[in-house]
Design a protein around this motif. Structure first.
Motif, PDB file in Angstrom:
ATOM      1  N   ALA A   6      11.965  30.095 -12.049  1.00  0.00           N
ATOM      2  CA  ALA A   6      11.350  29.245 -13.068  1.00  0.00           C
ATOM      3  C   ALA A   6      12.290  29.043 -14.242  1.00  0.00           C
ATOM      4  CB  ALA A   6      10.040  29.870 -13.558  1.00  0.00           C
ATOM      5  N   THR A  10      14.929  25.088 -17.040  1.00  0.00           N
ATOM      6  CA  THR A  10      14.962  24.733 -18.453  1.00  0.00           C
ATOM      7  C   THR A  10      16.126  23.842 -18.811  1.00  0.00           C
ATOM      8  OG1 THR A  10      16.133  26.790 -18.936  1.00  0.00           O
ATOM      9  CG2 THR A  10      13.737  26.804 -19.167  1.00  0.00           C
ATOM     10  N   LEU A  13      14.576  19.857 -18.468  1.00  0.00           N
ATOM     11  CA  LEU A  13      13.200  19.726 -18.932  1.00  0.00           C
ATOM     12  C   LEU A  13      13.017  18.475 -19.775  1.00  0.00           C
ATOM     13  CD1 LEU A  13      12.707  23.470 -19.806  1.00  0.00           C
ATOM     14  CD2 LEU A  13      12.159  22.277 -17.701  1.00  0.00           C
ATOM     15  N   LEU A 116       9.704  21.264 -20.590  1.00  0.00           N
ATOM     16  CA  LEU A 116       9.217  21.429 -19.226  1.00  0.00           C
ATOM     17  C   LEU A 116       9.499  20.176 -18.404  1.00  0.00           C
ATOM     18  CD1 LEU A 116       5.672  22.958 -19.927  1.00  0.00           C
ATOM     19  CD2 LEU A 116       7.822  24.170 -19.602  1.00  0.00           C
ATOM     20  N   GLU A 341       7.549  27.594 -19.180  1.00  0.00           N
ATOM     21  CA  GLU A 341       7.765  27.126 -17.809  1.00  0.00           C
ATOM     22  C   GLU A 341       7.000  27.989 -16.813  1.00  0.00           C
ATOM     23  OE1 GLU A 341       9.442  24.798 -14.677  1.00  0.00           O
ATOM     24  OE2 GLU A 341       9.292  24.476 -16.834  1.00  0.00           O
ATOM     25  N   SER A 345       3.434  27.134 -14.430  1.00  0.00           N
ATOM     26  CA  SER A 345       3.798  26.998 -13.020  1.00  0.00           C
ATOM     27  C   SER A 345       2.691  27.518 -12.104  1.00  0.00           C
ATOM     28  CB  SER A 345       5.085  27.770 -12.737  1.00  0.00           C
ATOM     29  OG  SER A 345       4.831  29.167 -12.658  1.00  0.00           O
TER      30      SER A 345
END
Length: 444
Positions: A6, A10, A13, A116, A341, A345
């Motif tokens: 995850a 970034t 995003l 994101l 993030e 998720s």
């Protein structure tokens, strides 16, 4: 996607189609370097706090980020006080979108498209969920927990013994089912309770919201909750009256006025008697926590559920009324972005799901982690809905959503005001400073 994976998102995003207005952290802006610590303020306490922290444990270990969660049962007021004092956490977990919109208007929140992958999140979210936190063309919070309200609960054994249809396809068929129950048992079909001390009336607002979605569809619903149409519009009055036609003296245990004196948490308890006192309750997924202990321990065998159905001549689809908790960022650095993030998720929440009392808003969440078939069915209601809409009273100005709307429904239920009179009263008291929003969440 693992907790570590995850973090890799970034760097991309951005939402290339995002508007440029509102908040800070413009699209394409680089986040500051984090310091390894991210503070979160939310209302989760007790077991929920424990499960929230458990759901972050693997992420913290893999990322090296220390997530420091603080619980505050008065979060809604505390976050506003801390905003005024300039003492904000990195992330706030909002139980209602109204607080998000208020702070977004003040320019205190980071739009999620700054940190994101907006398109990736939206591709797995229940349809319509992101719209609840849209202001001035941008979205300022990401859902991290879902609640489903459009559930009708019933005692499974009684239904099987009587051979009743537990899958009414329309509101009209639901009325036929209620009539059949009454004819076969000489018992009121509906279990309804509103009593909730100073909050009495909120259950009634949910009923009106359900009917607004089914009779008139999500576009009209949005116009209503954002005050792009008056509260006393004839379609709102029709929705109130439709609820009133369901909750008559003959159709509700204790009669229509007894609804106000029946604690909402106890409404369905009589349905589990050997000789049930009522059979149907429309209430959110949290209702299981109030069922008798023996029912909770054997939920799949004791309780059946179906979705509060659409109207035959209304919205062409199955809407779901619900709610959820929204994660919003007050700071913009690499660590905050990584935590946001993960929270946003489909990998977040596994331990919480297994413990019970939590639903992911992502259709791609591993449903095998839910503790029972009933919970999986509820999640599927949200995942397969044609449209999801947030509880309208949670979006309206507080003076209305948890004020005049609650008291107005009490007046209607007690018989002291007609549907038209209560709607007129609410419209006349709508805060004058509250500007209606257009379809993009922008002030008109």
């Amino acid at each position: 996607m693992t907790a570590a994976a995850a973090l890799t998102l970034t760097g991309c995003l951005q939402n290339p189609e995002a508007a440029t207005g509102g908040g800070f952290g413009g699209v394409g802006a680089e986040p500051e370097e984090g310091d390894g610590v991210v503070s979160i303020l939310g209302a989760f306490g007790g077991d929920e706090e424990e499960q929230f922290n458990a759901s972050l444990a693997e992420f913290e270990e893999e990322s090296g980020i220390d997530v420091q969660y603080v619980s505050d049962q008065d979060f809604t007021n505390t976050i506003q006080v801390r905003a005024d004092a300039g003492d904000l956490p990195d992330i706030g977990l909002f139980p209602q979108p109204g607080g998000v919109l208020s702070l977004a208007e003040r320019g205190l929140l980071v739009p999620i498209d700054s940190m994101l992958d907006y398109d990736e999140i939206e591709s797995t979210l229940v349809n319509g969920f992101l719209d609840s936190a849209r202001y001035d063309g941008r979205v300022y919070a990401a859902p991290m927990r879902m609640a489903v309200k459009s559930i009708v609960w019933y005692p499974k054994q009684a239904f099987e013994e009587n051979g009743w249809d537990a899958e009414p396809a329309t509101l009209e068929e639901l009325d036929e089912l209620a009539a059949q129950i009454k004819e076969d048992t000489d018992t009121p079909p509906w279990c309804i309770g509103w009593q909730s001390d100073q909050a009495t009336g909120w259950v009634g607002t949910d009923w009106v919201e359900e009917y607004m979605l089914r009779l008139h569809g999500p576009d009209v619903y949005d116009d209503w909750i954002y005050h792009r149409m008056p509260f006393n519009d004839e379609r709102v009055v029709e929705a109130v009256q439709a609820y009133g036609e369901l909750a008559t003296d003959d159709d509700v245990l204790g009669g229509s006025r007894g609804i106000l004196n029946t604690p909402f948490a106890d409404a369905m308890t009589p349905a589990f008697n050997e000789d049930p006192g009522c059979y149907l309750m429309r209430q959110g997924n949290f209702a299981t926590g109030f069922f008798p202990e023996d029912v909770q321990e054997n939920l799949d065998e004791e309780v059946g559920i179906f979705t509060f159905p659409p109207a035959a001549d209304g919205y062409d689809g199955q809407p779901i009324l619900g709610g959820g908790d929204l994660a919003a960022a007050f700071s913009y650095d690499t660590d905050t972005a990584a935590v946001m993030e993960f929270l946003a998720s489909d990998q977040f929440g596994g331990p919480w799901a297994q413990a019970g009392g939590w639903l992911s808003p992502h259709t791609s969440f591993d449903a095998s982690l839910y503790p029972d078939d009933t919970t999986r069915q509820i999640a599927e209601m949200g995942y397969t809905s044609d449209v999801f809409r947030y509880d309208g009273s949670d979006v309206m100005p507080r003076e209305v959503g948890s004020g005049s709307f609650w008291t107005g429904m009490v007046d209607f239920q007690s018989g002291s005001a007609s549907a038209q009179e209560m709607a007129d009263e609410i419209e006349n008291g709508w805060p004058q400073s509250d500007e209606p929003m257009d379809e993009e969440g922008e002030d008109q």
